[in-house]
Write a protein that holds these residues in place. Structure first.
Motif, short mmCIF file in Angstrom:
data_model
loop_
_atom_site.label_atom_id
_atom_site.label_comp_id
_atom_site.label_asym_id
_atom_site.label_seq_id
_atom_site.Cartn_x
_atom_site.Cartn_y
_atom_site.Cartn_z
N SER A 285 -7.40 -0.37 2.51
CA SER A 285 -7.61 -1.12 3.75
C SER A 285 -6.43 -0.96 4.72
CB SER A 285 -7.84 -2.60 3.45
OG SER A 285 -6.70 -3.18 2.86
N ALA A 286 -5.22 -0.73 4.19
CA ALA A 286 -4.05 -0.60 5.07
C ALA A 286 -4.00 0.75 5.76
CB ALA A 286 -2.77 -0.82 4.26
N GLY A 287 -4.60 1.76 5.15
CA GLY A 287 -4.59 3.10 5.73
C GLY A 287 -3.26 3.81 5.58
N PRO B 124 0.79 -1.23 0.00
CA PRO B 124 0.00 0.00 0.00
C PRO B 124 0.82 1.29 0.00
CG PRO B 124 -0.94 -1.59 1.52
CD PRO B 124 0.34 -2.18 1.03
N GLY B 125 1.89 1.32 0.83
CA GLY B 125 2.69 2.53 0.90
C GLY B 125 3.36 2.86 -0.43
N HIS B 126 3.68 1.83 -1.21
CA HIS B 126 4.30 2.06 -2.50
C HIS B 126 3.34 2.78 -3.45
CE1 HIS B 126 6.91 -1.72 -1.57
NE2 HIS B 126 7.46 -0.64 -1.10
N LEU B 127 2.08 2.38 -3.41
CA LEU B 127 1.10 3.02 -4.29
C LEU B 127 0.94 4.48 -3.94
CD1 LEU B 127 -1.09 3.09 -6.43
CD2 LEU B 127 -2.68 2.07 -4.79
N LYS B 128 0.87 4.78 -2.66
CA LYS B 128 0.72 6.17 -2.24
C LYS B 128 1.92 7.00 -2.70
CE LYS B 128 -0.34 9.12 1.66
NZ LYS B 128 -0.19 9.36 3.09
N ARG B 129 3.12 6.47 -2.48
CA ARG B 129 4.34 7.18 -2.92
C ARG B 129 4.33 7.39 -4.43
NH1 ARG B 129 9.16 4.11 -2.40
NH2 ARG B 129 10.20 5.94 -3.24
N ASP C 164 -7.05 -4.39 -7.34
CA ASP C 164 -6.68 -5.13 -6.13
C ASP C 164 -5.64 -4.37 -5.32
OD1 ASP C 164 -8.41 -7.19 -6.76
OD2 ASP C 164 -6.87 -8.37 -7.80
N LEU C 165 -4.67 -3.75 -6.01
CA LEU C 165 -3.66 -2.97 -5.31
C LEU C 165 -4.28 -1.75 -4.65
CD1 LEU C 165 -0.66 -3.11 -7.84
CD2 LEU C 165 -1.04 -4.52 -5.81
N ALA C 166 -5.23 -1.13 -5.34
CA ALA C 166 -5.92 0.04 -4.79
C ALA C 166 -6.71 -0.35 -3.54
CB ALA C 166 -6.85 0.64 -5.83
N PHE D 289 -0.15 1.88 -12.33
CA PHE D 289 0.43 1.05 -11.26
C PHE D 289 -0.21 -0.31 -11.37
CE2 PHE D 289 1.38 -0.38 -6.96
CZ PHE D 289 2.57 0.27 -6.66
N LEU D 290 0.58 -1.32 -11.72
CA LEU D 290 0.01 -2.64 -11.98
C LEU D 290 0.98 -3.75 -11.60
CD1 LEU D 290 0.34 -3.53 -15.71
CD2 LEU D 290 0.97 -1.26 -14.92
N PRO D 291 0.47 -4.95 -11.33
CA PRO D 291 1.33 -6.06 -10.95
C PRO D 291 2.04 -6.67 -12.15
CG PRO D 291 -0.95 -6.79 -11.02
CD PRO D 291 -0.97 -5.32 -11.30
#
Length: 206
Positions: free
Chosen positions: A140-142, A92-97, A133-135, A106-108
């Motif tokens: 959920s992780a906050g 999750p933190g990677h997506l936010k960054r 799914d990554l979103a 942003f994709l697997p």
């Protein structure tokens, strides 16, 4: 696609086999042209400056500089180049960054080459694509409760470094390092710095 210039693509991934296979598959698409490949963050930046791609497809984890750092540099140096991140570590933190760095996709790494080609077109067209799914995982992780300095020191602790080693690498006193790590552990919460580092990494906060 006669009369239309192909979309110029930079591929950056330190796994040569994956990068080579992707380049070969994307070259089958009439409207895409792989103009450069890179195996590290610094090489990706150098290739982008030399070849001026329309879209940079960046692996998240590369030697020298990660994909998000490269994307941030591209946004300031080559604003016409749109950056995408592909990752096998979609925390999750990677997506936010990535979003903060201006990443448009942003994709697997499990995505097919055909799907990747579609997303390159989407991003080139000015739109954004985030894997659902990554979103969902990111939501959920906050948000991370850690300050930038706490995250930095936890990342150093994650490799098993001692307080003395962390202090030396961070340019801080051992007492200051202990205070930051204790604060980080209480926020997560975790019983010690090693557990805190593991939990923060699992949640994508470091």
């Amino acid at each position: 696609m006669s009369g239309t210039s192909p979309i110029r693509v930079l591929l950056a991934d330190d796994e040569h086999l994956i990068r080579g296979a992707l380049a070969a598959l994307l070259s089958l698409e009439e409207d895409l042209l792989v103009v450069a490949e890179a195996a590290s963050g610094p090489e990706a930046l150098a290739m982008a400056r030399a070849h001026r791609p329309d879209v940079a497809v960046l692996d998240l984890q590369m030697p020298g500089a990660d994909g998000v750092s490269v994307a941030a540099s591209l946004r300031s140096e080559l604003p016409d180049c749109r950056a995408m991140i592909v990752t096998s570590h979609g925390r999750p933190g990677h997506l936010k960054r990535a979003l903060e760095a201006g990443v448009r996709g942003f994709l697997p790494k499990t995505a097919s080459a055909r799907r990747l080609a579609e997303i390159i077109r989407t991003v080139h067209g000015g739109n954004r694509y985030i894997d659902p799914d990554l979103a969902a995982d990111a939501i959920s992780a906050g948000d991370s409760p850690l300050t930038a300095r706490e995250a930095e020191l936890l990342e150093l602790a994650a490799d098993g470094a001692s307080i003395a080693e962390i202090a030396q690498r961070a340019g801080l006193s051992q007492g200051t390092v202990r205070n930051y790590l204790s604060s980080a552990a209480s926020k997560i919460p975790a019983e010690n710095r090693h557990a805190a580092a593991r939990m923060a990494r699992e949640r994508g906060w470091i």
